[in-house]
Scaffold this active site. Structure first.
Site, PDB file in Angstrom:
ATOM      1  N   SER A  63       0.845  -1.207   0.085  1.00 41.84           N
ATOM      2  CA  SER A  63      -0.093  -0.100  -0.190  1.00 41.84           C
ATOM      3  C   SER A  63       1.011   1.237   0.030  1.00 41.84           C
ATOM      4  O   SER A  63       1.913   1.225   0.464  1.00 41.84           O
ATOM      5  CB  SER A  63      -0.980  -0.052   1.224  1.00 41.84           C
TER       6      SER A  63
HETATM    7  N1  SAM Z   1      -0.700  -4.203   3.931  1.00 44.36           N
HETATM    8  C1  SAM Z   1       0.194  -4.899   2.907  1.00 44.36           C
HETATM    9  C2  SAM Z   1       1.377  -4.439   2.612  1.00 44.36           C
HETATM   10  O1  SAM Z   1       1.953  -3.552   3.581  1.00 44.36           O
HETATM   11  O2  SAM Z   1       2.029  -4.924   1.791  1.00 44.36           O
HETATM   12  C3  SAM Z   1      -0.534  -4.891   1.374  1.00 44.36           C
HETATM   13  C4  SAM Z   1      -1.952  -5.663   1.295  1.00 44.36           C
HETATM   14  S1  SAM Z   1      -2.305  -5.923  -0.230  1.00 44.36           S
HETATM   15  C5  SAM Z   1      -2.852  -4.205  -0.765  1.00 44.36           C
HETATM   16  C6  SAM Z   1      -3.775  -6.927   0.192  1.00 44.36           C
HETATM   17  C7  SAM Z   1      -3.575  -8.368   0.386  1.00 44.36           C
HETATM   18  O3  SAM Z   1      -4.542  -8.801   1.165  1.00 44.36           O
HETATM   19  C8  SAM Z   1      -2.975  -9.105  -0.710  1.00 44.36           C
HETATM   20  O4  SAM Z   1      -1.667  -9.594  -0.491  1.00 44.36           O
HETATM   21  C9  SAM Z   1      -3.962 -10.267  -0.571  1.00 44.36           C
HETATM   22  O5  SAM Z   1      -3.482 -11.598  -1.387  1.00 44.36           O
HETATM   23  C10 SAM Z   1      -4.692 -10.086   0.627  1.00 44.36           C
HETATM   24  N2  SAM Z   1      -5.821 -10.861   0.544  1.00 44.36           N
HETATM   25  C11 SAM Z   1      -7.132 -10.659   0.236  1.00 44.36           C
HETATM   26  N3  SAM Z   1      -8.114 -11.592   0.515  1.00 44.36           N
HETATM   27  C12 SAM Z   1      -7.674 -12.111   1.602  1.00 44.36           C
HETATM   28  C13 SAM Z   1      -8.222 -12.758   2.541  1.00 44.36           C
HETATM   29  N4  SAM Z   1      -9.492 -13.129   2.366  1.00 44.36           N
HETATM   30  N5  SAM Z   1      -7.339 -13.343   3.613  1.00 44.36           N
HETATM   31  C14 SAM Z   1      -6.031 -12.918   3.409  1.00 44.36           C
HETATM   32  N6  SAM Z   1      -5.646 -12.283   2.620  1.00 44.36           N
HETATM   33  C15 SAM Z   1      -6.286 -11.735   1.817  1.00 44.36           C
END
Ligand code: SAM
Length: 218
Positions: A63
């Site tokens: 992000s």
């Molecule tokens: N906060 C993170 C960082 O600092 O790198 C960025 C997160 S990224 C925007 C969103 C993440 O949520 C992705 O890696 C995606 O695979 C994960 N994601 C989506 N749905 C999910 C779920 N149901 N459970 C766990 N992770 C999930």
């Protein structure tokens, strides 16, 4: 920290965070400490401190720094040892910021390659005692470790996943992006003695939260 990116990091905190209204000094200090360039692909390191999300593989993103700061501040973590559930480990950068804020973080990521990479990096950076990363559907929460003082969801949800509300302790805060595929609102839910309060914190754009209480798996 004394690495080659220290000046970039300090400039990021001043220009992108403090100047835009992030006022919690602990969040600013945490983001001065965490080496964001280690959480991006080596070829993208020169861009790690820019005002933008970046790709981390598996069609996911780390992000934008401002969004990490805003969500960290919105969690209103007390000093020391609050239990935090993070849904969407991604690169592990937000996880490290939460650990620097003194939280005990339980982080779930649905894509194994991202979870394993983040876990290895967080361990190598010395967060092993504060952070546990597992592969799983975070829309179901992590019942065995509940209740949580705070829950952060870092992917866009179509609705509030009911298990997350259930796993929020008294006074607990849940911060998540919620809305349409292309645009969401950042929302803070607070568990109060008389029920649940909901606040809108601004517009945002995240990759999809997928899973049982999220968007359908592709
Ligand atoms: N906060 C993170 C960082 O600092 O790198 C960025 C997160 S990224 C925007 C969103 C993440 O949520 C992705 O890696 C995606 O695979 C994960 N994601 C989506 N749905 C999910 C779920 N149901 N459970 C766990 N992770 C999930």
């Amino acid at each position: 920290m004394g690495d080659a990116f220290e000046d970039d990091r300090n400039r990021m905190v001043a220009a992108q965070l403090a100047a835009r209204g992030i006022a919690d000094g602990r969040v600013l200090e945490a983001m001065r400490r965490v080496p964001r360039h280690l959480f991006v692909e080596p070829g993208l390191q020169p861009h790690a401190y820019e005002d933008t999300p970046l790709p981390i593989g598996a069609r996911q993103t780390i992000s934008q720094p401002y969004m990490v700061a805003l969500m960290s501040e919105a969690l209103e973590l007390a000093d020391g040892d609050e239990r935090v559930l993070e849904v969407g480990t991604g690169s592990g950068y937000q996880t490290a910021v939460l650990a620097e804020l003194g939280a005990r973080v339980f982080s779930l990521e649905r894509i194994p390659e991202l979870a394993f990479r983040a876990r290895d990096l967080l361990d190598a950076l010395g967060y092993r005692d504060r952070v546990t990363v597992e592969v799983g559907d975070g829309t179901l929460g992590w019942p065995a470790e509940a209740p949580y003082d705070a829950i952060i969801v870092t992917a866009g949800a179509p609705q509030i996943p009911r298990p997350l509300i259930e796993q929020l302790g008294p006074g607990g805060r849940l911060v998540l992006p919620m809305g349409e595929e292309e645009l969401q609102g950042l929302v803070r839910i607070r568990r109060q003695p008389d029920g649940i309060a909901e606040e809108y914190l601004g517009d945002c754009r995240f990759v999809k939260l997928r899973g049982s209480y999220g968007w359908e798996e592709p």
